[in-house]
Structures are given as C-alpha cells and as structure tokens.
Design a protein around this motif. Structure first.
Motif, PDB file in Angstrom:
ATOM      1  N   TYR A 194      -5.592  -1.166  -2.194  1.00  0.00           N
ATOM      2  CA  TYR A 194      -6.616  -2.119  -2.000  1.00  0.00           C
ATOM      3  C   TYR A 194      -7.776  -1.769  -1.333  1.00  0.00           C
ATOM      4  O   TYR A 194      -8.421  -2.923  -0.617  1.00  0.00           O
ATOM      5  CB  TYR A 194      -5.795  -3.487  -1.745  1.00  0.00           C
ATOM      6  N   ALA A 222      -5.221  -9.059  -0.074  1.00  0.00           N
ATOM      7  CA  ALA A 222      -5.313  -8.833  -1.623  1.00  0.00           C
ATOM      8  C   ALA A 222      -4.798 -10.023  -2.124  1.00  0.00           C
ATOM      9  O   ALA A 222      -3.938 -10.641  -1.718  1.00  0.00           O
ATOM     10  CB  ALA A 222      -4.437  -7.778  -1.878  1.00  0.00           C
ATOM     11  N   ALA A 270      -9.111  -7.319  -4.227  1.00  0.00           N
ATOM     12  CA  ALA A 270      -9.201  -6.839  -2.813  1.00  0.00           C
ATOM     13  C   ALA A 270     -10.323  -7.851  -2.227  1.00  0.00           C
ATOM     14  O   ALA A 270     -11.301  -7.916  -2.818  1.00  0.00           O
ATOM     15  CB  ALA A 270      -9.667  -5.468  -2.439  1.00  0.00           C
ATOM     16  N   LYS A 280       0.866  -1.364  -0.099  1.00  0.00           N
ATOM     17  CA  LYS A 280       0.023  -0.065  -0.082  1.00  0.00           C
ATOM     18  C   LYS A 280       0.845   1.311   0.059  1.00  0.00           C
ATOM     19  O   LYS A 280       0.636   2.203  -0.733  1.00  0.00           O
ATOM     20  CB  LYS A 280      -0.984  -0.113   1.338  1.00  0.00           C
TER      21      LYS A 280
END
Length: 225
Positions: A124, A130, A196, A59
C-alpha cells in the motif's frame, strides 16, 4: 479550496510520510464520500479501514505471496485483465509506467528494482492506512462497480481537502484470502479495490509525476451543440 481545484490537484501518490492518521479525519472523509449517488440509492459499499499492526500484517502477507509467485484466488481473476496490446489503453498504461520508472531511476533491464517497485503496491505504498472497499455479492457486479467508482472518487477528492493523498490500487486486494483472514471480511462481501491514504511525501520522486490526459476534444462527440 474550490471543487475544480481539488479535482485538478488530485493525483495518485505512491510515497507517504510516516505520520498516523486520526480516526476522526478518516471518519469524516468516509462520511462525505457516502454522499455519492448509487443505483436506486442502494449504497452497496462497506469500508474496511486498516492501520497499524493489522496493516503491517497485510503488507507482510501480501509481499510473501507475491515473492512466492502464487496465483491469486479465482475470485480476483477479473481484476488481473490487462489492456490489449496495440490499443490506446495499453499505450497509456505503458506511458505512465515509463514516466514513473524514469523519475525513480529504474532501468528496463533492472529486474531487482522493478520487483521492488511492484512490492510497494502490495505494501500500500507504505501509507499509514488503507481502505479496503467491499460490496455485497448479492448485487450485480456491473452495477456495484459503477457505484463503487462514484464513492471512490469522493474519497480521493475529500482526502485532498484534508491535506491528504491517495492511490487507488488493485494490488492491495489481489490476494483476497489473505485480506479476508486478517481483516475478517466475510465471504458474502466482494472485494472491489484498495485505497492507500495518508499525508503525502512530496520529496518522493514518483509523487512528482502527473499522469497526462487526452485532449478533451478527442473524447467528445458534439450533437446539436
């Protein structure tokens, strides 16, 4: 729950509860999903399931690259192609974006909110896990995407049956070099899509949006029926 109910209830969920997913459930979902048909039973898929600290690293890295406006690696150029303006496909894309922006209170001129919304995809949508779907580069790209689509559908439907939700997204794999480094995906694998997955937060406004579908009679040509 009947299959038709699962299909009708599935939707793209963009907000999740901060609740971890048991590995056993994810394993079961993927085992069910791999019953999908594939060209000559090649089963050309591999799943990289990312959660906890590795997911947080992804992320952060994705958002950093997005904010820096760096171009994605050349290998991902094909997934950045947008529908042509003036086509019904572009109209549908714009329509769903307008619906989402409306419920999220994002005005067209509000660049800050629009950027923040884009960043959610690179995170996500803050899901607890994920799934990065990859395929072997030795397989023809056209065929592998057909097979991938079938297994992706199974993942999303099986998730509903377990009380989970999903969102299929390209954003999660655009910066493929970042993904490969953190998740340790070898060069002989082609990144296909990210999914996701988690427990849906039904209080999140965007999760109330159900994308419309074309009237079925408009997409059928009857021959001898």
């Amino acid at each position: 729950m009947e299959l038709k109910d699962v299909i009708e209830q599935r939707r793209s969920v963009r907000g999740y509860l901060h609740k971890p997913l048991p590995k056993e459930i994810l394993t079961r979902i993927l085992a069910i999903a791999t019953r999908a048909p594939s060209t000559k039973n090649t089963q050309p898929w591999h799943f990289y399931v990312v959660a906890e600290e590795p997911l947080e690293q992804l992320k952060r890295a994705n958002v950093e690259r997005f904010r820096s406006s760096e171009d994605p690696p050349e290998e991902m150029a094909h997934i950045l192609i947008e529908p042509e303006k003036g086509t019904v496909y572009r109209e549908r894309q714009v329509d769903i974006a307008k619906r989402l922006f409306h419920v999220m209170g994002i005005e067209r001129e509000d660049k800050a909110k629009r950027m923040a919304w884009m960043e959610r995809g690179f995170r996500y949508f803050d899901a607890p896990a994920a799934i990065i779907l990859a395929g072997d580069k030795s397989r023809p790209i056209e065929g592998i995407y057909l097979d991938a689509g079938l297994v992706i559908q199974n993942i999303c439907l099986a998730a509903v049956d377990f009380g989970l939700a999903t969102c299929i997204e390209n954003q999660g794999i655009i910066y493929s070099d970042v993904i490969r480094e953190i998740v340790q995906i070898p060069d002989d694998k082609r990144l296909l899509v990210a999914i996701a997955i988690g427990y849906p937060d039904w209080d999140f406004p965007a999760n109330q949006v159900i994308s419309p579908r074309e009237d079925v009679e408009n997409v059928i040509t009857w021959c001898g029926v």
